[in-house]
Write an enzyme that holds these catalytic residues in place. Structure first.
Site, PDB file in Angstrom:
ATOM      1  N   ASN A 153       0.807  -1.232   0.000  1.00 53.72           N
ATOM      2  CA  ASN A 153       0.000   0.000   0.000  1.00 53.72           C
ATOM      3  C   ASN A 153       0.833   1.271   0.000  1.00 53.72           C
ATOM      4  OD1 ASN A 153       0.270  -1.456   2.656  1.00 53.72           O
ATOM      5  ND2 ASN A 153      -0.217   0.591   3.421  1.00 53.72           N
ATOM      6  N   SER A 201     -11.045  -5.144  -0.021  1.00 57.03           N
ATOM      7  CA  SER A 201     -11.770  -4.099   0.703  1.00 57.03           C
ATOM      8  C   SER A 201     -12.465  -3.182  -0.295  1.00 57.03           C
ATOM      9  CB  SER A 201     -10.788  -3.304   1.559  1.00 57.03           C
ATOM     10  OG  SER A 201     -11.437  -2.186   2.112  1.00 57.03           O
ATOM     11  N   CYS A 326      -3.679   4.850   7.977  1.00 55.04           N
ATOM     12  CA  CYS A 326      -3.866   4.412   9.365  1.00 55.04           C
ATOM     13  C   CYS A 326      -2.704   4.878  10.235  1.00 55.04           C
ATOM     14  CB  CYS A 326      -3.944   2.896   9.446  1.00 55.04           C
ATOM     15  SG  CYS A 326      -4.761   2.190   8.046  1.00 55.04           S
TER      16      CYS A 326
HETATM   17  N1  PLP Z   1      -4.556  -3.964   3.758  1.00 54.06           N
HETATM   18  C1  PLP Z   1      -4.038  -3.025   2.954  1.00 54.06           C
HETATM   19  C2  PLP Z   1      -2.913  -3.386   2.057  1.00 54.06           C
HETATM   20  C3  PLP Z   1      -4.542  -1.719   2.973  1.00 54.06           C
HETATM   21  O1  PLP Z   1      -4.008  -0.800   2.176  1.00 54.06           O
HETATM   22  C4  PLP Z   1      -5.612  -1.427   3.844  1.00 54.06           C
HETATM   23  C5  PLP Z   1      -6.145  -0.042   3.930  1.00 54.06           C
HETATM   24  O2  PLP Z   1      -5.456   0.910   3.706  1.00 54.06           O
HETATM   25  C6  PLP Z   1      -6.128  -2.437   4.660  1.00 54.06           C
HETATM   26  C7  PLP Z   1      -5.581  -3.692   4.583  1.00 54.06           C
HETATM   27  C8  PLP Z   1      -7.270  -2.180   5.603  1.00 54.06           C
HETATM   28  O3  PLP Z   1      -8.464  -2.101   4.896  1.00 54.06           O
HETATM   29  P1  PLP Z   1      -9.748  -1.356   5.518  1.00 54.06           P
HETATM   30  O4  PLP Z   1      -9.469   0.110   5.413  1.00 54.06           O
HETATM   31  O5  PLP Z   1     -10.882  -1.787   4.650  1.00 54.06           O
HETATM   32  O6  PLP Z   1      -9.900  -1.830   6.914  1.00 54.06           O
END
Ligand code: PLP
Length: 381
Positions: A153, A201, A326
């Site tokens: 990400n 997601s 996050c």
């Molecule tokens: N995994 C990855 C690679 C992400 O980029 C994200 C969100 O940024 C998530 C998991 C978490 O997803 P959600 O925002 O739907 O909880």
């Protein structure tokens, strides 16, 4: 400038208007609880059934292999904790996660460590890719689960999932991939990838927030995390979010149908952005570009703190990010970039720019000009 230029699509995307109109009836008229046996409930369940069919077909999975969740975080938690706990019964107590996983996966690793699992973190090379030799060196007959994301990400770098899954299976381990960032830009065939668990997601592909799915291959043993009700074939309790699930299926269908067209557009925007800032000295791209998603650019600007750069760009109307959303409130350097060998100082000079299907070429040029101006101003201070 009044108009904002949004370049943070890896954090989230706006809901498509068409998806919103498909969802709306399920927020009002068709309000039944999908697990109620009466007519209102049956109507809601029929919509859930259709959504499950759509998502299963797009992932090349069976319908009963798709479980709805509250998003990528829950899917990642469920996959890692649920499968590892189930494997413990067979005496397998080691978990391998790549060092660059999303915090949702790393958190699951922390929980397992507290439960007595040995959690090993698979390193990546300076391009941000995991290497087969490193995985081989960590695998053992004790390995319960291997978790390696399909695309990162922060850098957009894609991982050799097929090869990793094959190797993990040679040791009897369950293989999980977080495909949250990968799904909007690459077709997924769970059979061909050979994965046991895969998360997606909705809000990353112009669907509603707070909704996701986990593919669990038939036969893979899982312990449930969210319990109470018998929803999702007893594996995930909680009244189903019908409107969001319907919206996620519609959004994922749209994403798959217009994938090549959107990818080409987005790749061009990224190229234009790089061309526009080409005269700026002391700029480096983090992560190898050959294996990266078209939408994400992770750039480092010598001598410029990312927090100041992002603040100034935001004031000018341009939204970009430092690493994942996050973690954006923290001043810690990105764990992804430091795992790639960047010093803490260099990691703090890096920003993530992520393009989307609604961005226009002229906006990209404006954002690039603002960025050049801001970097020069900050360097001069
Ligand atoms: N995994 C990855 C690679 C992400 O980029 C994200 C969100 O940024 C998530 C998991 C978490 O997803 P959600 O925002 O739907 O909880």
């Amino acid at each position: 400038m009044n108009k904002r230029i949004y370049l943070d699509h890896a954090a989230t995307t706006p809901l498509d208007e068409t998806v919103f109109s498909i969802m709306t009836p399920y927020l009002t008229g068709i309000f039944g609880n999908a697990d109620s046996p009466h007519a209102e409930g049956r109507k809601a369940m029929s919509a859930i059934d259709d959504a499950r069919d759509t998502i299963a077909a797009l992932l090349h999975a069976k319908k009963n292999e798709i479980y709805f969740t509250s998003g990528g975080t829950e899917s990642d938690n469920f996959a890692i904790i649920g499968a590892a706990r189930a494997k413990k019964a067979q005496g397998k107590t080691q978990v391998i996660l790549s060092a660059i996983e999303h915090h949702a996966a790393l958190f699951a690793g922390e929980i397992l460590e507290k439960e007595g699992f040995q959690v090993d973190y698979l390193p990546v090379n300076e391009g941000g890719r995991v290497e087969m030799n490193a995985l081989k060196a960590l695998l053992s007959n004790d390995t319960a689960l291997v978790g390696i994301m399909a695309a990162n990400n922060e850098t957009g770098v894609m991982q050799p999932i097929r090869e990793c899954a094959k190797l993990a299976h040679e040791y009897g381990a369950v293989f999980f991939t977080d495909a949250v960032q990968f799904a909007p830009y690459a077709r997924i065939d769970v059979q061909e990838l050979g994965v046991d668990l895969l998360s997606i997601s909705s809000h990353k592909f112009y669907g509603p927030k707070g909704c996701g799915a986990l593919y669990i291959k038939n036969g893979v043993k899982m312990e449930k995390l969210v319990g109470g009700g018998e929803q999702e074939r007893g594996m995930r309790g909680g009244t189903l979010n019908v409107a969001a699930i319907v919206g996620m299926a519609a959004a994922y269908k749209n994403a798959c149908e217009s994938m090549e067209e959107n990818n080409a557009k987005i790749a061009k925007l990224s190229q234009i952005f790089l061309q526009e800032i080409a005269s700026l000295q002391g700029v480096e791209r983090n992560g190898e570009s050959e294996n990266a998603l078209p939408a994400i650019l992770n750039l480092r600007f010598d001598g410029v703190e990312n927090t100041s750069l992002l603040y100034n760009m935001d004031l000018k109307g341009v939204s970009m990010a430092a690493g994942s959303a996050c973690a954006s409130a923290s001043v810690k350097p990105s764990h992804v970039l430091t795992a790639m060998g960047l010093s803490e100082e260099k990691a703090k000079q890096s920003v993530r720019i992520s393009f989307g299907k609604h961005n226009q070429e002229e906006d990209i040029k404006i954002a690039a000009a603002f960025l050049m101006e801001t970097v020069q101003k900050l360097r001069g201070m």
